[in-house]
Design a protein around this motif. Structure first.
Motif, PDB file in Angstrom:
ATOM      1  N   GLY A 166     -17.464 -18.148  -5.385  1.00 33.84           N
ATOM      2  CA  GLY A 166     -16.988 -17.251  -6.436  1.00 33.84           C
ATOM      3  C   GLY A 166     -15.819 -16.395  -6.060  1.00 33.84           C
ATOM      4  N   PHE A 167     -15.101 -16.736  -4.980  1.00 30.83           N
ATOM      5  CA  PHE A 167     -13.933 -15.950  -4.575  1.00 30.83           C
ATOM      6  C   PHE A 167     -12.824 -16.089  -5.615  1.00 30.83           C
ATOM      7  CE2 PHE A 167      -9.696 -16.199  -2.625  1.00 30.83           C
ATOM      8  CZ  PHE A 167      -9.560 -14.882  -2.220  1.00 30.83           C
ATOM      9  N   THR A 168     -12.224 -14.967  -5.983  1.00 28.08           N
ATOM     10  CA  THR A 168     -11.095 -14.962  -6.895  1.00 28.08           C
ATOM     11  C   THR A 168      -9.847 -14.567  -6.143  1.00 28.08           C
ATOM     12  OG1 THR A 168     -12.551 -14.264  -8.685  1.00 28.08           O
ATOM     13  CG2 THR A 168     -10.187 -14.025  -9.049  1.00 28.08           C
ATOM     14  N   PRO A 169      -8.873 -15.479  -6.007  1.00 26.54           N
ATOM     15  CA  PRO A 169      -7.669 -15.156  -5.243  1.00 26.54           C
ATOM     16  C   PRO A 169      -6.850 -14.089  -5.931  1.00 26.54           C
ATOM     17  CG  PRO A 169      -7.388 -17.239  -6.397  1.00 26.54           C
ATOM     18  CD  PRO A 169      -8.815 -16.832  -6.596  1.00 26.54           C
ATOM     19  N   PRO A 170      -5.988 -13.404  -5.179  1.00 27.77           N
ATOM     20  CA  PRO A 170      -5.159 -12.365  -5.765  1.00 27.77           C
ATOM     21  C   PRO A 170      -4.261 -12.912  -6.858  1.00 27.77           C
ATOM     22  CG  PRO A 170      -4.446 -12.880  -3.528  1.00 27.77           C
ATOM     23  CD  PRO A 170      -5.737 -13.582  -3.743  1.00 27.77           C
ATOM     24  N   ASN A 171      -4.025 -12.120  -7.871  1.00 25.43           N
ATOM     25  CA  ASN A 171      -3.218 -12.549  -9.010  1.00 25.43           C
ATOM     26  C   ASN A 171      -2.338 -11.380  -9.430  1.00 25.43           C
ATOM     27  OD1 ASN A 171      -2.225 -13.162 -11.575  1.00 25.43           O
ATOM     28  ND2 ASN A 171      -4.018 -14.425 -12.086  1.00 25.43           N
ATOM     29  N   ASP A 172      -1.037 -11.558  -9.352  1.00 22.96           N
ATOM     30  CA  ASP A 172      -0.116 -10.467  -9.644  1.00 22.96           C
ATOM     31  C   ASP A 172      -0.211  -9.998 -11.083  1.00 22.96           C
ATOM     32  OD1 ASP A 172       2.514 -11.710  -7.460  1.00 22.96           O
ATOM     33  OD2 ASP A 172       0.782 -10.441  -7.059  1.00 22.96           O
ATOM     34  N   ASN A 173      -0.730 -10.848 -11.968  1.00 26.23           N
ATOM     35  CA  ASN A 173      -0.841 -10.455 -13.374  1.00 26.23           C
ATOM     36  C   ASN A 173      -2.041  -9.557 -13.629  1.00 26.23           C
ATOM     37  OD1 ASN A 173       1.422 -12.011 -14.101  1.00 26.23           O
ATOM     38  ND2 ASN A 173       0.168 -13.874 -14.239  1.00 26.23           N
ATOM     39  N   ARG A 174      -2.843  -9.329 -12.604  1.00 27.13           N
ATOM     40  CA  ARG A 174      -4.068  -8.575 -12.808  1.00 27.13           C
ATOM     41  C   ARG A 174      -4.096  -7.358 -11.897  1.00 27.13           C
ATOM     42  NH1 ARG A 174      -7.653 -12.653 -11.670  1.00 27.13           N
ATOM     43  NH2 ARG A 174      -7.645 -11.812  -9.584  1.00 27.13           N
ATOM     44  N   LYS A 175      -2.944  -6.859 -11.501  1.00 23.45           N
ATOM     45  CA  LYS A 175      -2.895  -5.728 -10.589  1.00 23.45           C
ATOM     46  C   LYS A 175      -3.470  -4.473 -11.242  1.00 23.45           C
ATOM     47  CE  LYS A 175       0.754  -6.942  -7.328  1.00 23.45           C
ATOM     48  NZ  LYS A 175       2.075  -6.582  -6.772  1.00 23.45           N
ATOM     49  N   LEU A 176      -4.199  -3.717 -10.458  1.00 28.23           N
ATOM     50  CA  LEU A 176      -4.807  -2.480 -10.929  1.00 28.23           C
ATOM     51  C   LEU A 176      -4.183  -1.311 -10.196  1.00 28.23           C
ATOM     52  CD1 LEU A 176      -8.532  -3.621 -10.918  1.00 28.23           C
ATOM     53  CD2 LEU A 176      -7.077  -3.347 -12.914  1.00 28.23           C
ATOM     54  N   PRO A 177      -4.185  -0.132 -10.807  1.00 32.50           N
ATOM     55  CA  PRO A 177      -3.609   1.050 -10.128  1.00 32.50           C
ATOM     56  C   PRO A 177      -4.447   1.452  -8.932  1.00 32.50           C
ATOM     57  CG  PRO A 177      -4.698   1.679 -12.176  1.00 32.50           C
ATOM     58  CD  PRO A 177      -4.662   0.188 -12.171  1.00 32.50           C
ATOM     59  N   VAL A 178      -3.782   2.015  -7.925  1.00 31.43           N
ATOM     60  CA  VAL A 178      -4.494   2.491  -6.737  1.00 31.43           C
ATOM     61  C   VAL A 178      -4.600   4.003  -6.707  1.00 31.43           C
ATOM     62  CG1 VAL A 178      -3.906   0.488  -5.341  1.00 31.43           C
ATOM     63  CG2 VAL A 178      -2.381   2.458  -5.359  1.00 31.43           C
ATOM     64  N   ILE A 179      -3.826   4.681  -7.556  1.00 28.45           N
ATOM     65  CA  ILE A 179      -3.849   6.142  -7.616  1.00 28.45           C
ATOM     66  C   ILE A 179      -4.179   6.572  -9.040  1.00 28.45           C
ATOM     67  CG2 ILE A 179      -2.504   8.257  -7.336  1.00 28.45           C
ATOM     68  CD1 ILE A 179      -0.875   6.838  -5.213  1.00 28.45           C
ATOM     69  N   ASN A 180      -5.076   7.536  -9.165  1.00 29.36           N
ATOM     70  CA  ASN A 180      -5.522   8.030 -10.460  1.00 29.36           C
ATOM     71  C   ASN A 180      -5.249   9.530 -10.537  1.00 29.36           C
ATOM     72  OD1 ASN A 180      -6.743   8.284 -12.935  1.00 29.36           O
ATOM     73  ND2 ASN A 180      -8.829   7.998 -12.194  1.00 29.36           N
ATOM     74  N   THR A 181      -4.752  10.007 -11.660  1.00 32.31           N
ATOM     75  CA  THR A 181      -4.463  11.441 -11.807  1.00 32.31           C
ATOM     76  C   THR A 181      -5.653  12.215 -12.355  1.00 32.31           C
ATOM     77  OG1 THR A 181      -3.528  11.037 -14.009  1.00 32.31           O
ATOM     78  CG2 THR A 181      -1.998  11.025 -12.148  1.00 32.31           C
ATOM     79  N   LEU A 212     -10.390   9.739  -8.487  1.00 35.45           N
ATOM     80  CA  LEU A 212     -11.354   8.648  -8.431  1.00 35.45           C
ATOM     81  C   LEU A 212     -11.311   7.783  -9.677  1.00 35.45           C
ATOM     82  CD1 LEU A 212     -14.529  10.375  -6.941  1.00 35.45           C
ATOM     83  CD2 LEU A 212     -12.628   9.267  -5.745  1.00 35.45           C
ATOM     84  N   PHE A 213     -11.591   6.502  -9.493  1.00 33.17           N
ATOM     85  CA  PHE A 213     -11.854   5.578 -10.592  1.00 33.17           C
ATOM     86  C   PHE A 213     -13.360   5.459 -10.740  1.00 33.17           C
ATOM     87  CE2 PHE A 213      -7.713   4.391  -8.961  1.00 33.17           C
ATOM     88  CZ  PHE A 213      -6.955   4.216 -10.117  1.00 33.17           C
ATOM     89  N   LEU A 214     -13.868   5.714 -11.958  1.00 33.57           N
ATOM     90  CA  LEU A 214     -15.301   5.723 -12.238  1.00 33.57           C
ATOM     91  C   LEU A 214     -15.580   4.908 -13.486  1.00 33.57           C
ATOM     92  CD1 LEU A 214     -15.796   9.572 -11.795  1.00 33.57           C
ATOM     93  CD2 LEU A 214     -16.517   7.834 -10.145  1.00 33.57           C
ATOM     94  N   ALA A 237     -17.492   4.080  -7.466  1.00 35.36           N
ATOM     95  CA  ALA A 237     -16.342   4.978  -7.315  1.00 35.36           C
ATOM     96  C   ALA A 237     -15.328   4.340  -6.375  1.00 35.36           C
ATOM     97  CB  ALA A 237     -16.786   6.339  -6.769  1.00 35.36           C
ATOM     98  N   ASP A 238     -14.076   4.327  -6.805  1.00 37.66           N
ATOM     99  CA  ASP A 238     -12.984   3.778  -6.019  1.00 37.66           C
ATOM    100  C   ASP A 238     -11.805   4.740  -6.139  1.00 37.66           C
ATOM    101  OD1 ASP A 238     -11.574   1.990  -4.446  1.00 37.66           O
ATOM    102  OD2 ASP A 238     -10.961   0.728  -6.140  1.00 37.66           O
ATOM    103  N   GLY A 239     -10.742   4.465  -5.410  1.00 37.23           N
ATOM    104  CA  GLY A 239      -9.564   5.324  -5.441  1.00 37.23           C
ATOM    105  C   GLY A 239      -9.406   6.184  -4.214  1.00 37.23           C
ATOM    106  N   PHE A 240     -10.316   6.045  -3.257  1.00 40.91           N
ATOM    107  CA  PHE A 240     -10.250   6.868  -2.051  1.00 40.91           C
ATOM    108  C   PHE A 240      -9.042   6.508  -1.181  1.00 40.91           C
ATOM    109  CE2 PHE A 240     -14.721   6.629  -3.289  1.00 40.91           C
ATOM    110  CZ  PHE A 240     -15.079   7.963  -3.292  1.00 40.91           C
ATOM    111  N   VAL A 241      -8.717   5.216  -1.091  1.00 35.27           N
ATOM    112  CA  VAL A 241      -7.676   4.803  -0.143  1.00 35.27           C
ATOM    113  C   VAL A 241      -6.280   5.202  -0.599  1.00 35.27           C
ATOM    114  CG1 VAL A 241      -8.993   2.950   0.904  1.00 35.27           C
ATOM    115  CG2 VAL A 241      -7.653   2.476  -1.147  1.00 35.27           C
ATOM    116  N   GLY A 242      -5.976   5.091  -1.899  1.00 39.52           N
ATOM    117  CA  GLY A 242      -4.670   5.501  -2.415  1.00 39.52           C
ATOM    118  C   GLY A 242      -3.533   4.562  -2.073  1.00 39.52           C
ATOM    119  N   VAL A 243      -3.820   3.428  -1.414  1.00 38.06           N
ATOM    120  CA  VAL A 243      -2.784   2.449  -1.067  1.00 38.06           C
ATOM    121  C   VAL A 243      -3.366   1.049  -1.233  1.00 38.06           C
ATOM    122  CG1 VAL A 243      -1.550   3.931   0.568  1.00 38.06           C
ATOM    123  CG2 VAL A 243      -3.427   2.499   1.384  1.00 38.06           C
ATOM    124  N   ASP A 244      -2.493   0.066  -1.315  1.00 40.57           N
ATOM    125  CA  ASP A 244      -2.932  -1.320  -1.393  1.00 40.57           C
ATOM    126  C   ASP A 244      -1.817  -2.211  -0.847  1.00 40.57           C
ATOM    127  OD1 ASP A 244      -4.575  -3.498  -2.049  1.00 40.57           O
ATOM    128  OD2 ASP A 244      -3.530  -3.792  -3.951  1.00 40.57           O
TER     129      ASP A 244
END
Length: 585
Positions: free
Chosen positions: A18-33, A38-40, A391-398
């Motif tokens: 069930g591995f899903t390879p990276p896809n540039d069309n599905r990029k998600l934000p890494v920083i939330n205001t 956090l992303f919840l 909860a995600d968003g702790f790293v702030g980078v990708d």
């Protein structure tokens, strides 16, 4: 078998699971205001209780009146082990901060802080303390008591954290981690066989049960409840089924120690971090086996591959409830019991398990992974579905190339008296409080959909063996020797991980006496040591198996990179020190 064929087989295997390879069309934000970054899941909100704490943070506990107690990560002196927080004006932020507790300086392994039966329990690496809480008082007025002392003559060693949890019968459970990666004859040395039987299992590598109401105990006063657990930092008693649960940190360095057996990709994703239900007499299998979450079974560790006495199928080992990806570092566990409270979560979270994944340090040349709060739904005492990203968003980078790239690393979880959830992290000492503001009756898959997509992020997904290799199509950062033997701990940028592995950049150990530096590489080093004013306790294994040329090359690379400017180390320098060491034996 060719490298191309091996890669093709790996890709087919990943597709099967069930591995899903990276896809540039599905990029998600890494920083939330919003939500303190956090992303919840939809309907949840987070406020920042405190932006940073001087002592940073490990585990966290919340009293019935809302007071927050944080186990400090770095303790410089006595009476600084615990950080106490209070919000007096009900704006969600702490406006009173005080420190107390502890008898001496501590290093970064001090972990436990729990409230039980009116007492605040907390730990350093070698001691478990308690204070009787004083009603209405933020700082207890009672005398400090020592509940448990780790009195082993070895003193400090790796995996020495002392988390605690309590059952309903007045018992306290404390792990004694193994001072070893995998019980090798020569710890963390390539191709060194494992000891059989592993002698340290007699009093390490397991969980002991103690009388929670008795002070002045040592390990001999306890009962060995479980064995075969290399390192446990996350554990909790689940009152819903009256069982102990724990997560194990799996072994490290498959590539570094067994380069002829494991690929960089296998070393990055294996072995699993195992989630166990722990009953009396439990055996997790360490150091003889590890769990392969891709194959779904226990595998004989390479240190014991030549020993026909090791047979996982005949060892009566517990299979994990869930096998999480390798090196995610599960560092806290909380069974949620606040679904019916004022600020409680929707019913689907009732009795489920929240897990804080501190994040990996040794996945190079692939992105570091973890750094999330996960959730495992439970029903009838067992997981009722796959893990979720809560909860995600702790790293702030990708991607996270080096551990120091991650802005925050989640560590502690606690539930407030109203059902809200508190999260603490180790890098700045930031604390969030999470509540649910949506419609609890309609909460379900639709509200979780966006969080499920975050599993495609590079710090969560299973890496593609080829596309996610950070060294693909470019030279290995630094020398080949550094990449294989040094970067798993000190990181590709030489900055370490801020906790166990010290920085090489600007280090007095690197820039100072060349003789001492060469001796460390040849002989290894046992902590604790001071580097740039901070204490570190992890083991530096000896690397005498490297040639004089390799040692000269890697030390010159270290002394002249990462912002360092020092003279080179020659082959003659290394040869002279090696001869001196040999003469002393």
């Amino acid at each position: 078998m060719s490298k191309i064929r091996c890669a093709a087989i790996l890709l087919m295997l990943l597709a099967f699971i069930g591995f899903t390879p990276p896809n540039d069309n599905r990029k998600l934000p890494v920083i939330n205001t919003a939500n303190g970054g956090l992303f919840l899941p939809d309907g949840f909100e987070a406020v920042v209780v405190v932006d940073s704490l001087e002592g940073r943070a490990r585990h966290i506990a919340v009293n019935t009146n809302g007071d927050i107690y944080v186990k400090a990560r770095f303790v410089r002196d006595k009476d600084e082990s615990v950080i106490a927080l209070r919000d007096t004006n009900q704006d969600g932020r702490a406006d009173i901060i005080k420190r107390f507790g502890g008898l001496d300086r501590e290093r970064s392994y001090g972990t436990a802080i729990r409230i039980y039966n009116g007492y605040l329990y907390f730990s350093s690496e070698l001691l478990v303390y308690r204070n009787k809480l004083t009603p209405g008082k933020l700082v207890p007025e009672s005398p400090l008591e020592v509940v448990l002392t780790d009195d082993h003559k070895h003193g400090m060693h790796e995996h020495i954290a002392k988390p605690v949890t309590f059952d309903n019968q007045g018992n306290m459970y404390v792990p004694f981690g193994a001072g070893s990666n995998n019980c090798q004859e020569r710890n963390r040395t390539p191709n060194s066989a494992g000891q059989y039987p592993c002698a340290m299992l007699a009093d390490h590598g397991g969980i002991w049960r103690f009388d929670a109401n008795k002070t002045g105990q040592t390990q001999k006063d306890g009962y060995k409840y479980a064995t075969g657990l290399r390192s446990v930092v996350a554990l909790d008693w689940n009152p819903a089924d009256n069982n102990l649960y724990a997560l194990q940190h799996g072994r490290d360095d498959l590539l570094m120690l067994w380069a002829g057996t494991y690929s960089p990709w296998q070393s990055a994703v294996l072995p699993s971090e195992e989630f166990f239900r722990v009953k009396d007499g439990f055996d997790g299998g360490w150091p003889y086996t590890y769990y392969d979450q891709i194959k779904g079974k226990k595998i004989v560790n390479p240190e014991y591959a030549a020993d026909n006495r090791i047979n996982p199928e005949a060892m009566n080992l517990e299979k994990p409830l869930i096998g999480f990806p390798g090196h995610w570092a599960p560092n806290d566990l909380l069974f949620y019991r606040g679904a019916g409270l004022t600020n409680g979560f929707p019913a689907r979270y009732r009795n489920g398990a929240f897990i804080a994944f501190h994040g990996s340090t040794n996945r190079a040349p692939y992105p570091q992974s973890g750094y999330i709060i996960g959730f495992v739904p439970f029903k009838d005492g067992k997981p009722s579905g796959n893990y979720e990203v809560f909860a995600d968003g702790f790293v702030g980078v990708d991607p996270v190339v080096n551990v120091s790239d991650a802005v925050y690393r989640p560590m502690g979880i606690a539930m407030g008296p109203d059902g809200s959830l508190y999260i603490a992290e180790t890098e700045k000492g930031k604390i969030w409080r999470i509540t649910y503001k949506g419609n609890k009756k309609t909460f379900g898959p639709a509200q979780l959909a966006q969080m499920e997509k975050r599993k495609t992020m590079s710090h969560i997904r299973t890496p593609d063996p080829i596309k996610d290799n950070l060294d693909r199509d470019k030279p290995v950062a630094g020398s080949k020797v550094y990449a294989v033997y040094c970067s798993p701990c000190h990181q590709r940028n030489g900055l370490g991980d801020s906790q166990r592995f010290p920085p090489l950049a600007g280090s007095e150990w690197v820039l100072g006496d060349k003789k001492r530096l060469i001796e460390v590489v040849l002989k290894g080093l046992e902590g604790p040591i001071e580097v740039k004013g901070q204490s570190y306790n992890n083991v530096m294994p000896q690397h005498s198996f490297l040639s004089n040329e390799d040692i000269a090359q890697v030390l010159t690379h270290i002394r002249q990179n990462f912002g360092n400017q020092a003279d080179a180390v020659s082959v003659d320098d290394v040869n002279a020190i090696r001869k001196t060491i040999a003469l002393k034996k």
